[in-house]
Structures are given as structure tokens and as C-alpha cells.
Design a protein around this motif. Structure first.
Motif, PDB file in Angstrom:
ATOM      1  N   GLY A 184     -11.820 -23.329 -12.384  1.00 20.56           N
ATOM      2  CA  GLY A 184     -12.446 -24.697 -12.346  1.00 20.56           C
ATOM      3  C   GLY A 184     -13.971 -24.538 -12.745  1.00 20.56           C
ATOM      4  O   GLY A 184     -14.646 -23.620 -12.442  1.00 20.56           O
ATOM      5  N   ARG A 185     -14.382 -25.839 -13.247  1.00 20.73           N
ATOM      6  CA  ARG A 185     -16.034 -25.656 -13.591  1.00 20.73           C
ATOM      7  C   ARG A 185     -16.836 -25.596 -12.457  1.00 20.73           C
ATOM      8  O   ARG A 185     -17.960 -24.853 -12.693  1.00 20.73           O
ATOM      9  CB  ARG A 185     -16.161 -26.960 -14.445  1.00 20.73           C
ATOM     10  CG  ARG A 185     -17.408 -27.136 -15.227  1.00 20.73           C
ATOM     11  CD  ARG A 185     -17.765 -28.349 -16.123  1.00 20.73           C
ATOM     12  NE  ARG A 185     -18.315 -29.198 -14.997  1.00 20.73           N
ATOM     13  CZ  ARG A 185     -18.341 -30.413 -15.456  1.00 20.73           C
ATOM     14  NH1 ARG A 185     -18.099 -30.983 -16.651  1.00 20.73           N
ATOM     15  NH2 ARG A 185     -19.246 -31.250 -14.614  1.00 20.73           N
ATOM     16  N   GLY A 186     -16.683 -26.112 -11.507  1.00 20.77           N
ATOM     17  CA  GLY A 186     -17.542 -26.173 -10.232  1.00 20.77           C
ATOM     18  C   GLY A 186     -17.777 -25.042  -9.831  1.00 20.77           C
ATOM     19  O   GLY A 186     -18.900 -24.623  -9.246  1.00 20.77           O
ATOM     20  N   LYS A 187     -16.714 -24.299  -9.493  1.00 20.29           N
ATOM     21  CA  LYS A 187     -16.642 -22.844  -8.914  1.00 20.29           C
ATOM     22  C   LYS A 187     -17.409 -21.898  -9.598  1.00 20.29           C
ATOM     23  O   LYS A 187     -18.387 -21.290  -9.066  1.00 20.29           O
ATOM     24  CB  LYS A 187     -15.295 -22.517  -8.572  1.00 20.29           C
ATOM     25  CG  LYS A 187     -15.075 -21.228  -8.048  1.00 20.29           C
ATOM     26  CD  LYS A 187     -15.069 -21.447  -6.326  1.00 20.29           C
ATOM     27  CE  LYS A 187     -14.707 -20.266  -5.629  1.00 20.29           C
ATOM     28  NZ  LYS A 187     -14.670 -20.485  -4.388  1.00 20.29           N
ATOM     29  N   ILE A 188     -17.388 -21.914 -11.160  1.00 19.19           N
ATOM     30  CA  ILE A 188     -18.052 -21.219 -11.961  1.00 19.19           C
ATOM     31  C   ILE A 188     -19.500 -21.412 -12.005  1.00 19.19           C
ATOM     32  O   ILE A 188     -20.192 -20.467 -11.889  1.00 19.19           O
ATOM     33  CB  ILE A 188     -17.257 -21.165 -13.402  1.00 19.19           C
ATOM     34  CG1 ILE A 188     -16.020 -20.671 -13.414  1.00 19.19           C
ATOM     35  CG2 ILE A 188     -17.947 -20.423 -14.364  1.00 19.19           C
ATOM     36  CD1 ILE A 188     -15.059 -20.677 -14.523  1.00 19.19           C
ATOM     37  N   SER A 189     -19.888 -22.358 -12.021  1.00 16.15           N
ATOM     38  CA  SER A 189     -21.316 -23.004 -11.926  1.00 16.15           C
ATOM     39  C   SER A 189     -21.923 -22.538 -10.716  1.00 16.15           C
ATOM     40  O   SER A 189     -23.050 -21.944 -10.731  1.00 16.15           O
ATOM     41  CB  SER A 189     -21.463 -24.413 -12.383  1.00 16.15           C
ATOM     42  OG  SER A 189     -20.907 -25.196 -11.161  1.00 16.15           O
ATOM     43  N   SER A 190     -21.249 -22.834  -9.640  1.00  8.75           N
ATOM     44  CA  SER A 190     -21.859 -22.516  -8.669  1.00  8.75           C
ATOM     45  C   SER A 190     -21.956 -20.764  -8.362  1.00  8.75           C
ATOM     46  O   SER A 190     -23.189 -20.069  -7.952  1.00  8.75           O
ATOM     47  CB  SER A 190     -21.244 -22.818  -7.223  1.00  8.75           C
ATOM     48  OG  SER A 190     -19.763 -22.227  -6.932  1.00  8.75           O
ATOM     49  N   LEU A 191     -20.922 -20.001  -8.730  1.00 10.09           N
ATOM     50  CA  LEU A 191     -21.048 -18.649  -8.933  1.00 10.09           C
ATOM     51  C   LEU A 191     -22.061 -18.108  -9.825  1.00 10.09           C
ATOM     52  O   LEU A 191     -23.072 -16.994  -9.378  1.00 10.09           O
ATOM     53  CB  LEU A 191     -19.879 -18.244  -9.549  1.00 10.09           C
ATOM     54  CG  LEU A 191     -19.498 -16.586  -9.557  1.00 10.09           C
ATOM     55  CD1 LEU A 191     -19.557 -16.027  -8.387  1.00 10.09           C
ATOM     56  CD2 LEU A 191     -18.430 -16.092 -10.231  1.00 10.09           C
ATOM     57  N   MET A 192     -22.448 -18.894 -10.898  1.00 12.13           N
ATOM     58  CA  MET A 192     -23.397 -18.616 -11.733  1.00 12.13           C
ATOM     59  C   MET A 192     -24.735 -18.739 -11.214  1.00 12.13           C
ATOM     60  O   MET A 192     -25.790 -17.869 -11.350  1.00 12.13           O
ATOM     61  CB  MET A 192     -23.424 -19.088 -13.272  1.00 12.13           C
ATOM     62  CG  MET A 192     -22.352 -18.756 -14.239  1.00 12.13           C
ATOM     63  SD  MET A 192     -22.603 -16.852 -14.600  1.00 12.13           S
ATOM     64  CE  MET A 192     -21.000 -16.226 -13.683  1.00 12.13           C
TER      65      MET A 192
END
Length: 72
Positions: A22-30
Motif C-alpha cells: 500500500g502507498r501509505g506504508k511505503i511512504s512512511s517507510l521511506m
């Protein structure tokens, strides 16, 4: 093995990762990766400054030459 992936393969991998996480999980990871890189750079700069200060403090010590009277 990785030489044969190419641009279409990389795009496919990116789409699969996006669908799975999901987009939210990836953006928080980055965001966390960015914070980690920033903290690492700050730590390297701080330790470099400490070493430079230590070297200048060492150079500022008493360097008067010893005489024969001092050696005895």
C-alpha cells in the motif's frame, strides 16, 4: 542474475510491492529511511568535529623543550 531485469522488470516489481504494502506504508517507510540517513550523517559530522577538537587540544599542550635540569 540482476543484469537481466531491465526497466520493465523493475516496473513490475514496483507495482507488486505497491499492491502488497500500500502507498501509505511505503511512504512512511521511506520517511523513516530518510530520518535514519539524516541521523547517520549528523553522527558522522559530530564525531569528525570531536576528533578535530581533540587534535587541536593536543596541539595546544605545553611544548616547551625539556632542559637537562628538568630531566634529572
Amino acid at each position: 542474475m540482476l543484469n537481466n531485469i531491465g526497466l520493465p522488470g523493475l516496473l513490475l516489481i514496483a507495482v507488486v510491492v505497491l499492491v502488497l504494502f500500500g502507498r501509505g506504508k511505503i511512504s512512511s517507510l521511506m520517511g523513516e529511511v530518510g530520518k535514519g540517513i539524516t541521523a547517520f550523517k549528523k553522527g558522522v559530522n559530530d564525531s569528525t568535529k570531536e576528533l578535530e577538537e581533540e587534535n587541536t587540544a593536543e596541539a595546544a599542550r605545553d611544548v616547551t623543550p625539556e632542559t637537562e635540569k628538568d630531566k634529572v
